[in-house]
Design a protein around this motif. Sequence first.
Motif, PDB file in Angstrom:
ATOM      1  N   TYR A 100       0.815  -1.223   0.000  1.00 41.47           N
ATOM      2  CA  TYR A 100       0.000   0.000   0.000  1.00 41.47           C
ATOM      3  C   TYR A 100       0.848   1.272   0.000  1.00 41.47           C
ATOM      4  N   TYR A 136      -8.479  -2.131   1.197  1.00 40.91           N
ATOM      5  CA  TYR A 136      -7.300  -2.471   2.004  1.00 40.91           C
ATOM      6  C   TYR A 136      -7.687  -2.702   3.464  1.00 40.91           C
ATOM      7  N   VAL A 144      -3.899  -8.971  -3.941  1.00 41.70           N
ATOM      8  CA  VAL A 144      -3.823  -7.516  -3.765  1.00 41.70           C
ATOM      9  C   VAL A 144      -2.708  -6.930  -4.628  1.00 41.70           C
TER      10      VAL A 144
END
Length: 217
Positions: A39, A100, A134
């Motif tokens: 992230y 997330y 992800v």
Amino acid sequence: MILDGNSSSTLCSLQQWSSFHCAFVVDALAVFVLVRLLYYPRHRNKDFVFSFTLFNAINFLICHLLGNNTLEVGFAFGLFAIFSILRYRTVAVPIREMAYLLVSVTLGLINALASLPSGWLELLVANTGLLTLVAVLDRDGTLPHENALVILYDKPELLVPARNEELLADLRQRTGLQIHRTQVDRVDLVREMAKIRAFHFTTSTASTLPDSGGEGD
């Protein structure tokens, strides 16, 4: 070898303590990869790094300390439902950050409620699979994305359908972007200004807050 009741209880406690440590280490590594390696390098928002990490840790501890064999399934689904509908009331949370957050919560759930040591393989596969998914979905260049740029436009006379090509050419020259369509949100005839959205394609996605559609005046 015969163990008395106290020795058996002590051995059971040591095994539970060891399982807790192992599960916590796996969860900490998983959330580190999710937040710090996936992230943050792409979105650079320290506030969400703080939130994702704490949500994961709190969720893991709650599930591990309160979950047991008879409650773990219903408990997990109930807790997941609570976090799934959770919204910050101070600011709007972008869709990507909400995703997330859900991944962070899910990692805490599966790591806290895994049956160790028998469930090591499932635990590692679940964590690796989720993090890989992800990483693949959030990388740039996968699919073209249509981004919208909100503009206060000072030439409302170009907003008529007959002058659409002039409008697009003017916006391309001013913004340097390949604008391909526009949407008019508001026109102020007194100040001769218009609030419009200019759309362009890009392979990267910015984490922008959703527009409320009004300015309150």
